[in-house]
Design a protein around this motif. Structure first.
Motif, PDB file in Angstrom:
ATOM      1  N   ALA A 158       0.826  -1.205   0.000  1.00 53.69           N
ATOM      2  CA  ALA A 158       0.000   0.000   0.000  1.00 53.69           C
ATOM      3  C   ALA A 158       0.863   1.258   0.000  1.00 53.69           C
ATOM      4  O   ALA A 158       0.616   2.201  -0.767  1.00 53.69           O
ATOM      5  CB  ALA A 158      -0.938  -0.008   1.203  1.00 53.69           C
ATOM      6  N   LEU A 159       1.887   1.286   0.847  1.00 51.22           N
ATOM      7  CA  LEU A 159       2.735   2.473   0.898  1.00 51.22           C
ATOM      8  C   LEU A 159       3.574   2.626  -0.365  1.00 51.22           C
ATOM      9  O   LEU A 159       3.830   3.745  -0.817  1.00 51.22           O
ATOM     10  CB  LEU A 159       3.635   2.423   2.138  1.00 51.22           C
ATOM     11  CG  LEU A 159       3.126   3.276   3.304  1.00 51.22           C
ATOM     12  CD1 LEU A 159       1.832   2.696   3.856  1.00 51.22           C
ATOM     13  CD2 LEU A 159       4.168   3.376   4.407  1.00 51.22           C
ATOM     14  N   GLY A 160       3.988   1.510  -0.948  1.00 52.00           N
ATOM     15  CA  GLY A 160       4.714   1.609  -2.205  1.00 52.00           C
ATOM     16  C   GLY A 160       3.864   2.190  -3.316  1.00 52.00           C
ATOM     17  O   GLY A 160       4.336   3.012  -4.115  1.00 52.00           O
ATOM     18  N   VAL A 161       2.597   1.792  -3.365  1.00 55.23           N
ATOM     19  CA  VAL A 161       1.686   2.308  -4.394  1.00 55.23           C
ATOM     20  C   VAL A 161       1.451   3.806  -4.226  1.00 55.23           C
ATOM     21  O   VAL A 161       1.522   4.572  -5.192  1.00 55.23           O
ATOM     22  CB  VAL A 161       0.346   1.541  -4.355  1.00 55.23           C
ATOM     23  CG1 VAL A 161      -0.706   2.248  -5.216  1.00 55.23           C
ATOM     24  CG2 VAL A 161       0.533   0.112  -4.841  1.00 55.23           C
ATOM     25  N   VAL A 162       1.165   4.257  -3.001  1.00 50.87           N
ATOM     26  CA  VAL A 162       0.878   5.673  -2.808  1.00 50.87           C
ATOM     27  C   VAL A 162       2.132   6.518  -3.006  1.00 50.87           C
ATOM     28  O   VAL A 162       2.049   7.667  -3.471  1.00 50.87           O
ATOM     29  CB  VAL A 162       0.242   5.945  -1.428  1.00 50.87           C
ATOM     30  CG1 VAL A 162      -1.065   5.173  -1.282  1.00 50.87           C
ATOM     31  CG2 VAL A 162       1.190   5.599  -0.285  1.00 50.87           C
ATOM     32  N   ALA A 163       3.298   5.956  -2.688  1.00 51.80           N
ATOM     33  CA  ALA A 163       4.539   6.702  -2.932  1.00 51.80           C
ATOM     34  C   ALA A 163       4.782   6.886  -4.425  1.00 51.80           C
ATOM     35  O   ALA A 163       5.267   7.937  -4.861  1.00 51.80           O
ATOM     36  CB  ALA A 163       5.720   5.986  -2.291  1.00 51.80           C
ATOM     37  N   ALA A 164       4.433   5.881  -5.217  1.00 50.23           N
ATOM     38  CA  ALA A 164       4.600   5.995  -6.670  1.00 50.23           C
ATOM     39  C   ALA A 164       3.657   7.039  -7.261  1.00 50.23           C
ATOM     40  O   ALA A 164       3.971   7.657  -8.283  1.00 50.23           O
ATOM     41  CB  ALA A 164       4.354   4.637  -7.321  1.00 50.23           C
ATOM     42  N   ARG A 165       2.524   7.253  -6.597  1.00 51.22           N
ATOM     43  CA  ARG A 165       1.517   8.189  -7.115  1.00 51.22           C
ATOM     44  C   ARG A 165       1.713   9.612  -6.608  1.00 51.22           C
ATOM     45  O   ARG A 165       1.392  10.572  -7.303  1.00 51.22           O
ATOM     46  CB  ARG A 165       0.114   7.701  -6.711  1.00 51.22           C
ATOM     47  CG  ARG A 165      -1.025   8.628  -7.115  1.00 51.22           C
ATOM     48  CD  ARG A 165      -1.096   8.754  -8.632  1.00 51.22           C
ATOM     49  NE  ARG A 165      -2.208   9.590  -9.068  1.00 51.22           N
ATOM     50  CZ  ARG A 165      -2.201  10.920  -9.083  1.00 51.22           C
ATOM     51  NH1 ARG A 165      -1.133  11.566  -8.651  1.00 51.22           N
ATOM     52  NH2 ARG A 165      -3.250  11.600  -9.516  1.00 51.22           N
TER      53      ARG A 165
END
Length: 244
Positions: free
Chosen positions: A84-91
């Motif tokens: 989840a944190l990896g996804v939001v960091a990419a966005r």
């Protein structure tokens, strides 16, 4: 954000996993019951009464006395939080936007596990998710000179919360007030991104719930009147819309 930020956010999610598992264990109780401290099978104290925020579950995910399963399976919360944190960091396009989305993601993981376990979304977690997300988005708007984004986030929070509230009133057995409270946080995050994200995230939540319900029917593990925990699908739909 750059690759180092994405890797750092993913690592932070994994590191937060043990504390998330303790939160899930503590709050996976019926409505009106106090947070759990002891193993439900043998009453062995697992979490201390003081400094509970620092308490962790055994790494095995089992009670040290009776070996009963307590909390989520080992590494499951860690992997979910890291993803989840990896996804939001990419966005995310700024540090404060990342902080807001990461805050929501870190609270979304225990909320999803708790909803699956006991079919409810605890008020302290939904309230913290909304207050923290909106506050951090407000700081992101001020530092990034994006008042329009903040206005859209506020409208998204109100609109999505009201939408779920109406559904909860129309169909009280299918949705609960906790879903509407959670929708305020996800609506703020998706509204901040775009109106399209708000619509896509809402549609994805119901689509995922429908697919899951259909699979249960096909496998004869549920009926048309079975009550599904909607919280995980709201959060998965939100994460999918953020990723896209």
């Amino acid at each position: 954000m750059t690759l180092p930020w994405i890797l750092a956010a993913t690592a932070a999610g994994v590191i937060a996993g043990p504390r998330i598992r303790a939160s899930v264990f503590s709050r996976s109780t019926e409505s009106g019951q106090p947070p759990r401290r002891a193993c439900p099978a043998c009453d062995q104290e697992i979490l201390p009464g003081r400094w509970r925020w620092r308490a962790l579950l055994p790494v095995t995910g089992r009670c040290p006395r009776c070996r009963a399963r307590i909390g989520p399976y080992p590494l499951l919360a860690e992997l979910a939080a890291g993803l989840a944190l990896g996804v939001v960091a990419a966005r995310a396009s700024s540090v404060w936007e990342l902080a807001a989305l990461a805050w929501l993601a870190l609270l979304a993981v225990p909320l999803a596990f708790i909803d699956v376990a006991v079919r409810r979304l605890p008020d302290p977690l939904t309230a913290a998710a909304f207050a923290g997300t909106l506050t951090l988005l407000a700081i992101a708007a001020l530092t990034g000179h994006q008042p329009g984004h903040l206005g859209r986030a506020a409208i998204g929070a109100v609109a999505l919360a009201c939408f779920y509230l109406v559904l909860a009133v129309i169909r009280p057995g299918g949705l609960g007030l906790g879903d509407a409270k959670l929708a305020a946080s996800t609506g703020a995050a998706l509204g901040w991104i775009s109106w399209q994200a708000l619509l896509s995230g809402t549609f994805a939540a119901f689509a995922l719930a429908g697919v899951y319900g259909g699979a249960l029917l096909a496998l004869h593990r549920g009926t048309r009147t079975s009550h599904l925990p909607l919280g995980p699908f709201i959060l998965l739909g939100t994460l999918a819309a953020i990723a896209l």
